[in-house]
Design a protein around this motif. Sequence first.
Motif, PDB file in Angstrom:
ATOM      1  N   ALA A  95       0.845  -1.194   0.000  1.00 34.56           N
ATOM      2  CA  ALA A  95       0.000   0.000   0.000  1.00 34.56           C
ATOM      3  C   ALA A  95       0.883   1.248   0.000  1.00 34.56           C
ATOM      4  N   GLY A  96       0.259   2.407  -0.258  1.00 31.06           N
ATOM      5  CA  GLY A  96       1.054   3.627  -0.213  1.00 31.06           C
ATOM      6  C   GLY A  96       0.493   4.801  -0.978  1.00 31.06           C
ATOM      7  N   GLY A  97      -0.739   4.709  -1.488  1.00 30.29           N
ATOM      8  CA  GLY A  97      -1.317   5.835  -2.211  1.00 30.29           C
ATOM      9  C   GLY A  97      -0.479   6.202  -3.429  1.00 30.29           C
ATOM     10  N   PRO A  98      -0.267   7.496  -3.685  1.00 32.80           N
ATOM     11  CA  PRO A  98       0.524   7.905  -4.852  1.00 32.80           C
ATOM     12  C   PRO A  98       1.932   7.318  -4.876  1.00 32.80           C
ATOM     13  N   ARG A  99       2.477   6.979  -3.713  1.00 30.95           N
ATOM     14  CA  ARG A  99       3.806   6.346  -3.688  1.00 30.95           C
ATOM     15  C   ARG A  99       3.799   5.015  -4.429  1.00 30.95           C
ATOM     16  N   GLY A 100       2.608   4.430  -4.569  1.00 28.32           N
ATOM     17  CA  GLY A 100       2.493   3.140  -5.238  1.00 28.32           C
ATOM     18  C   GLY A 100       2.865   3.165  -6.709  1.00 28.32           C
ATOM     19  N   ASP A 102      -4.252  -1.521   3.818  1.00 26.87           N
ATOM     20  CA  ASP A 102      -3.181  -0.905   4.602  1.00 26.87           C
ATOM     21  C   ASP A 102      -3.450  -0.980   6.101  1.00 26.87           C
ATOM     22  N   GLU A 103      -4.713  -1.139   6.490  1.00 26.36           N
ATOM     23  CA  GLU A 103      -5.068  -1.165   7.906  1.00 26.36           C
ATOM     24  C   GLU A 103      -4.721  -2.488   8.578  1.00 26.36           C
ATOM     25  N   SER A 104      -4.483  -3.540   7.817  1.00 19.91           N
ATOM     26  CA  SER A 104      -4.161  -4.845   8.410  1.00 19.91           C
ATOM     27  C   SER A 104      -2.866  -5.432   7.869  1.00 19.91           C
ATOM     28  N   LEU A 105      -2.700  -5.423   6.528  1.00 15.84           N
ATOM     29  CA  LEU A 105      -1.499  -5.983   5.906  1.00 15.84           C
ATOM     30  C   LEU A 105      -1.024  -5.043   4.792  1.00 15.84           C
ATOM     31  N   PRO A 106      -0.270  -4.010   5.148  1.00 13.23           N
ATOM     32  CA  PRO A 106       0.199  -3.084   4.114  1.00 13.23           C
ATOM     33  C   PRO A 106       1.112  -3.756   3.087  1.00 13.23           C
ATOM     34  N   LEU A 107       1.748  -4.858   3.484  1.00 11.86           N
ATOM     35  CA  LEU A 107       2.662  -5.583   2.600  1.00 11.86           C
ATOM     36  C   LEU A 107       2.472  -7.072   2.901  1.00 11.86           C
ATOM     37  N   ALA A 108       1.621  -7.722   2.136  1.00 14.10           N
ATOM     38  CA  ALA A 108       1.115  -9.050   2.516  1.00 14.10           C
ATOM     39  C   ALA A 108       1.982 -10.193   2.006  1.00 14.10           C
ATOM     40  N   VAL A 109       3.208 -10.255   2.499  1.00 10.07           N
ATOM     41  CA  VAL A 109       4.112 -11.349   2.141  1.00 10.07           C
ATOM     42  C   VAL A 109       3.537 -12.688   2.584  1.00 10.07           C
ATOM     43  N   VAL A 143       6.930   0.790  -0.431  1.00  8.69           N
ATOM     44  CA  VAL A 143       7.014   2.153  -0.964  1.00  8.69           C
ATOM     45  C   VAL A 143       6.883   3.218   0.120  1.00  8.69           C
ATOM     46  N   TYR A 144       6.802   2.791   1.374  1.00  9.88           N
ATOM     47  CA  TYR A 144       6.681   3.776   2.452  1.00  9.88           C
ATOM     48  C   TYR A 144       8.049   4.355   2.811  1.00  9.88           C
TER      49      TYR A 144
END
Length: 296
Positions: free
Chosen positions: A51-56, A195-202, A218-219
């Motif tokens: 996740a990351g909004g425009p950073r994505g 993003d509220e639970s798994l911003p990066l779901a490896v 991307v954060y």
Amino acid sequence: MNAWSRRALLLASAGLGACSAFDYRRADAPRPLIQVPALSPPPGLALVLGAGGPRGYAHLGVLRVLEEAGWRPELIVGSSVGALIGVFWASGLDAPALDALSRQGGPLTLFDPSPFADRGWIHGQRLQDYVQQGLQGRPLQALPRRVVVVATRRQDKTARFFVDGHAGVAVRASSAVPGILSPVGVQGVEYEDGDESLPLAVSAARQAGARFVLAVNVYPRVTPPGASASQRARDERRRRLMAPELAAADFVIHADAGYETGPFQRHFDAARAAGEAEARRQLPALLARLSARLGL
């Protein structure tokens, strides 16, 4: 009742109707899973887009470098903006086509701001329709490449995974930032931003059986001294959520385009460039690791 009273009542009724909660109950509703089922055949390379909004937009740069090097993921797992990019990749688009698509239109192509949005200021219907039209109405399971969309069950902030059903609703749920984009009901249960639970779901890619997991974070690495208390708390919470996921990845590309971001072209361009530059910098090490693990 005089004319003014009738007009006021009609306006109030319209406002109440516009603020009603969205709840998708059709037969093709995406099915929320507590765990991703093992895929057959197991994916070789899985790409986890955070996740990351425009950073994505950094994800677009990473995908370009991977494809130029001859590697295409066999699975993409996406949270929020990562889900949006992930489903379009799963539809069969390559990196240049994805990049070209991202340059068309602007924020209003995806978002429908309204004072009558439910618990936010963006409905999310335009995003849902954009995805569904872009995929020619195909559900997640009918896309030519495999994808997992990550969302958060609102009632307890736990992750749920969509691998089939209505792609537009799944991405809308994964992107429903609290207080900004209205919560998304699916069969009577509300969901919000992945993003509220798994911003990066490896962990989702691991559950799917991936042999090599490449995660793209991307954060920004640090919160600036001038950040507010709420920003600091939010960033710290996100880092806690991401730490075990990052540790479980085989390789991480951290595309840091800085702390400042927003729905403006300069931020999109900076993120895209940061993703490509960092992927190129780490490419030799990544290719060596991939070859050693996958034997190719």
